[in-house]
Design a protein around this motif. Structure first.
Motif, PDB file in Angstrom:
ATOM      1  N   SER A  78       0.832  -1.209   0.000  1.00  0.00           N
ATOM      2  CA  SER A  78       0.000   0.000   0.000  1.00  0.00           C
ATOM      3  C   SER A  78       0.862   1.252   0.000  1.00  0.00           C
ATOM      4  N   PRO A  79       0.642   2.189  -0.935  1.00  0.00           N
ATOM      5  CA  PRO A  79       1.412   3.441  -0.948  1.00  0.00           C
ATOM      6  C   PRO A  79       1.248   4.246   0.343  1.00  0.00           C
ATOM      7  N   ALA A  80       0.114   4.085   1.029  1.00  0.00           N
ATOM      8  CA  ALA A  80      -0.123   4.839   2.260  1.00  0.00           C
ATOM      9  C   ALA A  80       0.851   4.455   3.368  1.00  0.00           C
ATOM     10  N   THR A  81       1.479   3.313   3.240  1.00  0.00           N
ATOM     11  CA  THR A  81       2.443   2.853   4.254  1.00  0.00           C
ATOM     12  C   THR A  81       3.734   3.662   4.214  1.00  0.00           C
ATOM     13  N   PHE A  82       4.059   4.259   3.067  1.00  0.00           N
ATOM     14  CA  PHE A  82       5.386   4.826   2.844  1.00  0.00           C
ATOM     15  C   PHE A  82       5.379   6.348   2.857  1.00  0.00           C
ATOM     16  N   ARG A  83       6.560   6.933   3.157  1.00  0.00           N
ATOM     17  CA  ARG A  83       6.743   8.374   3.014  1.00  0.00           C
ATOM     18  C   ARG A  83       6.900   8.695   1.538  1.00  0.00           C
ATOM     19  N   ASP A  84       6.707   9.946   1.187  1.00  0.00           N
ATOM     20  CA  ASP A  84       6.855  10.382  -0.191  1.00  0.00           C
ATOM     21  C   ASP A  84       8.339  10.626  -0.462  1.00  0.00           C
ATOM     22  N   LEU A  85       8.956   9.721  -1.208  1.00  0.00           N
ATOM     23  CA  LEU A  85      10.400   9.807  -1.454  1.00  0.00           C
ATOM     24  C   LEU A  85      10.773  10.902  -2.443  1.00  0.00           C
ATOM     25  N   SER A  86       9.795  11.482  -3.112  1.00  0.00           N
ATOM     26  CA  SER A  86      10.082  12.561  -4.054  1.00  0.00           C
ATOM     27  C   SER A  86      10.184  13.914  -3.363  1.00  0.00           C
ATOM     28  N   LYS A  87       9.837  13.944  -2.061  1.00  0.00           N
ATOM     29  CA  LYS A  87       9.849  15.198  -1.312  1.00  0.00           C
ATOM     30  C   LYS A  87      10.800  15.094  -0.122  1.00  0.00           C
ATOM     31  N   PRO A  88      11.469  16.216   0.212  1.00  0.00           N
ATOM     32  CA  PRO A  88      12.298  16.214   1.424  1.00  0.00           C
ATOM     33  C   PRO A  88      11.408  16.134   2.659  1.00  0.00           C
ATOM     34  N   MET A  89      12.019  15.898   3.822  1.00  0.00           N
ATOM     35  CA  MET A  89      11.236  15.749   5.042  1.00  0.00           C
ATOM     36  C   MET A  89      10.420  16.997   5.360  1.00  0.00           C
ATOM     37  N   GLY A  90      10.920  18.154   4.974  1.00  0.00           N
ATOM     38  CA  GLY A  90      10.190  19.394   5.236  1.00  0.00           C
ATOM     39  C   GLY A  90       8.926  19.557   4.432  1.00  0.00           C
ATOM     40  N   ALA A  91       8.746  18.716   3.407  1.00  0.00           N
ATOM     41  CA  ALA A  91       7.568  18.841   2.547  1.00  0.00           C
ATOM     42  C   ALA A  91       6.633  17.644   2.673  1.00  0.00           C
ATOM     43  N   GLN A  92       6.811  16.836   3.701  1.00  0.00           N
ATOM     44  CA  GLN A  92       5.955  15.663   3.886  1.00  0.00           C
ATOM     45  C   GLN A  92       4.555  16.052   4.351  1.00  0.00           C
ATOM     46  N   ASN A  93       4.452  17.171   5.064  1.00  0.00           N
ATOM     47  CA  ASN A  93       3.173  17.650   5.583  1.00  0.00           C
ATOM     48  C   ASN A  93       2.841  18.989   4.933  1.00  0.00           C
ATOM     49  N   GLU A  94       1.638  19.115   4.377  1.00  0.00           N
ATOM     50  CA  GLU A  94       1.284  20.310   3.610  1.00  0.00           C
ATOM     51  C   GLU A  94       1.303  21.573   4.465  1.00  0.00           C
ATOM     52  N   LYS A  95       0.805  21.485   5.694  1.00  0.00           N
ATOM     53  CA  LYS A  95       0.752  22.655   6.563  1.00  0.00           C
ATOM     54  C   LYS A  95       2.151  23.162   6.872  1.00  0.00           C
ATOM     55  N   ARG A  96       3.054  22.246   7.221  1.00  0.00           N
ATOM     56  CA  ARG A  96       4.423  22.655   7.524  1.00  0.00           C
ATOM     57  C   ARG A  96       5.145  23.105   6.260  1.00  0.00           C
ATOM     58  N   LYS A  97       4.838  22.476   5.148  1.00  0.00           N
ATOM     59  CA  LYS A  97       5.439  22.854   3.864  1.00  0.00           C
ATOM     60  C   LYS A  97       5.171  24.326   3.548  1.00  0.00           C
ATOM     61  N   GLU A  98       3.948  24.767   3.775  1.00  0.00           N
ATOM     62  CA  GLU A  98       3.594  26.160   3.496  1.00  0.00           C
ATOM     63  C   GLU A  98       4.375  27.121   4.386  1.00  0.00           C
ATOM     64  N   LYS A  99       4.642  26.709   5.613  1.00  0.00           N
ATOM     65  CA  LYS A  99       5.417  27.553   6.524  1.00  0.00           C
ATOM     66  C   LYS A  99       6.857  27.688   6.048  1.00  0.00           C
ATOM     67  N   PHE A 100       7.435  26.612   5.513  1.00  0.00           N
ATOM     68  CA  PHE A 100       8.802  26.681   4.993  1.00  0.00           C
ATOM     69  C   PHE A 100       8.871  27.555   3.742  1.00  0.00           C
ATOM     70  N   ILE A 101       7.849  27.476   2.913  1.00  0.00           N
ATOM     71  CA  ILE A 101       7.789  28.334   1.717  1.00  0.00           C
ATOM     72  C   ILE A 101       7.693  29.799   2.135  1.00  0.00           C
ATOM     73  N   GLN A 102       6.873  30.039   3.149  1.00  0.00           N
ATOM     74  CA  GLN A 102       6.727  31.403   3.660  1.00  0.00           C
ATOM     75  C   GLN A 102       8.057  31.918   4.194  1.00  0.00           C
ATOM     76  N   ARG A 103       8.791  31.072   4.922  1.00  0.00           N
ATOM     77  CA  ARG A 103      10.101  31.478   5.435  1.00  0.00           C
ATOM     78  C   ARG A 103      11.031  31.850   4.293  1.00  0.00           C
ATOM     79  N   TYR A 104      11.044  31.051   3.253  1.00  0.00           N
ATOM     80  CA  TYR A 104      11.914  31.297   2.102  1.00  0.00           C
ATOM     81  C   TYR A 104      11.572  32.634   1.445  1.00  0.00           C
ATOM     82  N   ASN A 105      10.288  32.896   1.259  1.00  0.00           N
ATOM     83  CA  ASN A 105       9.853  34.130   0.590  1.00  0.00           C
ATOM     84  C   ASN A 105      10.085  35.362   1.450  1.00  0.00           C
ATOM     85  N   GLU A 106       9.968  35.210   2.764  1.00  0.00           N
ATOM     86  CA  GLU A 106      10.205  36.353   3.651  1.00  0.00           C
ATOM     87  C   GLU A 106      11.638  36.830   3.574  1.00  0.00           C
ATOM     88  N   VAL A 107      12.566  35.897   3.482  1.00  0.00           N
ATOM     89  CA  VAL A 107      13.974  36.275   3.354  1.00  0.00           C
ATOM     90  C   VAL A 107      14.216  36.952   2.018  1.00  0.00           C
TER      91      VAL A 107
END
Length: 710
Positions: free
Chosen positions: A140-169
């Motif tokens: 089942s794909p649901a068993t595994f992490r998404d190997l195409s994304k770094p750990m910071g992008a595994q969760n959509e909510k946290r991913k948006e915060k990292f994008i925001q940090r990047y854009n703020e700088v």
């Protein structure tokens, strides 16, 4: 190697033989090209730092005297400039000839990652995202992490915060060079030490990094589930990946040294790592299933995407920005030129960053990494090449004895069977074939206590040696390599001999070390170069583990039911099988009993030989094979049984069905799992006679498994 230790008048010195060197690579240490890592044939490595930058001359010198490195001097400059992936390794991985684990270790080595530097420790991916289920479905794909994304992008909510940090700088008038998604790294000295804190010397390393005391219990590594949640969604400062030990070493999950880590806020003592339910509370089962997940078809088809992030084209530049995979500039060691590092303030700042937060591996690929070769299976699903190889123990119901014997001996019962690529070699009892060519034998047990060496092909001895005569009657021997022979017998002493044979001539047989520990005749010996261990079994009903390198005592397997009659070690997992009478025992390398069983109530069922299947160590279908005095070959597997509670029926599952009890932190009255040995199949040349347990059936005195185990 000279090691100038503090408070020592003269520096300590260590030596390694040139003949023991297998490989040597250039390495970096503290941002400088100033080190060599030397790999030895026994599996260990040595990390040498040259503060005078004389590592190139040292490498040239090694290439001139080490046979395995000769002819490589002219490639020194190319090796220094960049680590390029050998096409052969890539092709082998694509074809399934090497495992995902082996290929990742290969890439880590090329990228400058090493076990000898915690700041550049090998990095492995999180594979599983499900640490809550009692049943782990690896299809089942649901068993595994998404190997195409770094750990910071595994969760959509946290991913948006990292994008925001990047854009703020980006929109800030400050220093644009610090623009990044992550200010911490996925691998650092403190991350590695925290994972391995329950083992020495890493516990002391952790204390040193923490200023002399363990961290707050809640911040310590105490639960696989909590660690995943922190790295994948909960903590903006945590994007850590894993280390190789998560796929082969159960010891780091157990607080066997009984360190006092304190108590959690709810009063629970911090002890062993809390495992997911599907591990059944067993660190070995966690490692096996975790490795099985790494080698699964799902991961094999997507692992190249993670390689792109860590070692490949998405590590730097616009592809990294697009993949949400940029880190603080100080982590990219190849961006620090010599001029900038001459500034002591800048150098101190950068070294402080990499010491505390880690550094990037060398970039190995500038284009997308190829995927692993796969094709459609019978059900139309994509399957990796490696999964198409079918070992015999996958289909035990189809096993049949051969109609005729493949080899017949006239001088006595069979003592050893060696399966080569194209033929099978067989020798009598009290004879041993010497690896790796197997064309020379060592023989013992003569009336005058001498031993001899001979040619297998012409069946004639070429040397007789009286070295054994001082050590009583030799009963058993082992030969881990062509320069070492181990003997033991009625003297109770295990003797290790240094042997030199050249062109059917014995140059010498010298006593290297005597090992004392048994109190009665030693009946069986086995040695493993993979784990650097010798195991001896005795009439005194014990087994002793000895270090093959240091030739010293390691530990003792507790008392058996009778004299130990047979031993086997799994070179892949380190598990040990010992046999005493009709009893079968399964142990870990540390001497922990995993399971035991009385295989028969009849004395003719005494076990005389045993072995492991060793194909895909993560596969639950691997078995243990025993041969007995009753002429029957028996095949055993391990099963987990849930302890029966009042009002509940006992539940038994094989390792292939990953069921579990409630999580470890649940009530202590929760049902527990126990590991058992279960008979899978009995093999006998005469099945009718097998059913009658005919007393005339010859005993099984030796076992051998084909190299491909097919």
């Amino acid at each position: 190697m000279m090691n100038k230790e503090k408070n020592v008048v003269s520096p300590s010195c260590k030596r390694w033989s040139y003949d023991d060197i297998k490989e040597a690579n250039f390495m970096r240490f503290l941002l400088e090209d100033n080190a060599l890592e030397i790999f030895l044939k026994n599996g260990t490595s040595v990390f040498l730092v040259f503060f005078n930058n004389d590592h190139v001359n040292a490498y040239k010198r090694l290439c001139s005297v080490v046979s395995s490195l000769k002819g490589r001097v002219e490639t020194v400059l190319n090796v220094r400039k960049a680590a390029t992936v050998e096409k052969t390794a890539l092709i082998k991985w694509q074809r399934g000839e090497i495992s995902n684990f082996e290929y990742l270790m290969h890439l880590n080595t090329l990228a400058g990652r090493t076990y000898n530097d915690l700041m550049q420790y090998p990095v492995f991916p999180w594979i599983i995202a499900d640490f809550e289920s009692e049943t782990l479905d690896l299809s089942s794909p649901a068993t595994f992490r998404d190997l195409s994304k770094p750990m910071g992008a595994q969760n959509e909510k946290r991913k948006e915060k990292f994008i925001q940090r990047y854009n703020e700088v980006e929109n800030n008038d400050g220093d644009l060079s610090a623009q990044c998604h992550y200010c911490t790294h996925y691998s650092s000295a403190i991350i590695v030490a925290s994972y391995l804190v329950r083992m020495e010397p890493f516990s002391q390393t952790f204390l040193h990094l923490q200023g002399g005391s363990f961290d707050v219990p809640e911040r310590m590594f105490h639960s696989i589930q909590n660690e995943w949640d922190s790295a994948s969604k909960d903590n903006m400062s945590d994007v850590r990946e894993l280390i190789p030990e998560f796929f082969y070493l159960p010891d780091f999950l157990v607080n066997s040294n009984q360190f006092d880590f304190g108590c959690m806020q709810d009063g629970t003592p911090l002890d062993d790592v809390v495992l997911p339910p599907w591990a059944k509370g067993d660190p070995q089962e966690f490692i096996r299933v975790h490795r099985e997940a790494l080698e699964s078809d799902y991961v094999s088809a997507r692992l190249h995407l993670w390689i792109d992030l860590i070692f490949g084209y998405k590590q730097q530049g616009p592809p990294a920005v697009e993949a949400l995979n940029t880190f603080h500039p100080y982590f990219y060691t190849d961006k620090h030129d010599r001029a900038s590092m001459k500034d002591p303030v800048m150098k101190s700042t950068v070294l402080g960053y990499i010491s505390n937060f880690g550094q990037m591996p060398k970039q190995l690929f500038t284009k997308p990494h190829p995927s692993r070769t796969s094709h459609k299976g019978t059900a139309g699903k994509e399957t990796s090449v490696s999964s198409q190889i079918t070992p015999f123990f996958f289909k035990l119901d189809k096993l049949k004895p051969s109609a005729q014997a493949i080899k017949e001996l006239t001088l006595g019962p069979v003592g050893q069977i060696v399966c080569r690529e194209k033929d099978v070699l067989v020798v009598e009892r009290n004879k041993l074939l010497i690896p790796p060519q197997w064309n020379t034998y060592f023989s013992w047990g003569s009336y005058d206590q001498t031993c001899s060496f001979g040619s297998y092909t012409v069946e004639k001895s070429f040397a007789v040696c009286e070295s054994l005569s001082d050590w009583g009657c030799t009963v058993c021997a082992a030969c881990p390599n062509n320069s070492t022979i181990i003997t033991a017998g009625t003297s109770t002493v295990v003797c290790v001999w240094d042997v030199s044979i050249s062109k059917d001539k014995l140059k010498h047989m010298r006593l290297k070390q005597t090992l004392y520990g048994h109190t009665d005749t030693v009946t069986c010996l086995i040695a493993s170069e993979a784990h650097s261990v010798i195991i001896s079994g005795s009439v005194d009903q014990t087994c002793i583990l000895w270090d093959l390198e240091d030739l010293s005592y390691i530990t003792q397997l507790p008392e058996h039911s009778s004299a130990v009659s047979a031993l086997a070690i799994n070179d892949l997992t380190g598990e040990i099988v010992s046999c005493a009478g009709t009893h079968l025992y399964l142990w870990t390398m540390k001497g922990q009993l995993l399971a035991s069983l009385n295989t028969s109530c009849r004395p003719e069922g005494n076990i005389l030989c045993c072995c492991f299947t060793q194909k895909y160590e993560w596969d639950p279908r691997n078995v243990i094979i025993t041969g007995s005095a009753d002429g029957i070959v028996r095949i055993w597997k391990t099963e987990y049984t849930r302890a029966q509670l009042p009002g509940h029926e006992e539940c038994s599952v094989s390792q292939g069905h990953v069921l579990s009890s409630a999580p470890e932190e649940a009530d202590s009255s929760s049902p527990k799992w126990e590991r058992h040995l279960v008979l899978c199949r009995e093999l006998n040349r005469n099945q009718a006679a097998s059913r009658r347990r005919c007393k005339n059936i010859p005993a099984i005195t030796a076992l051998g498994i084909s190299r491909k185990q097919q």
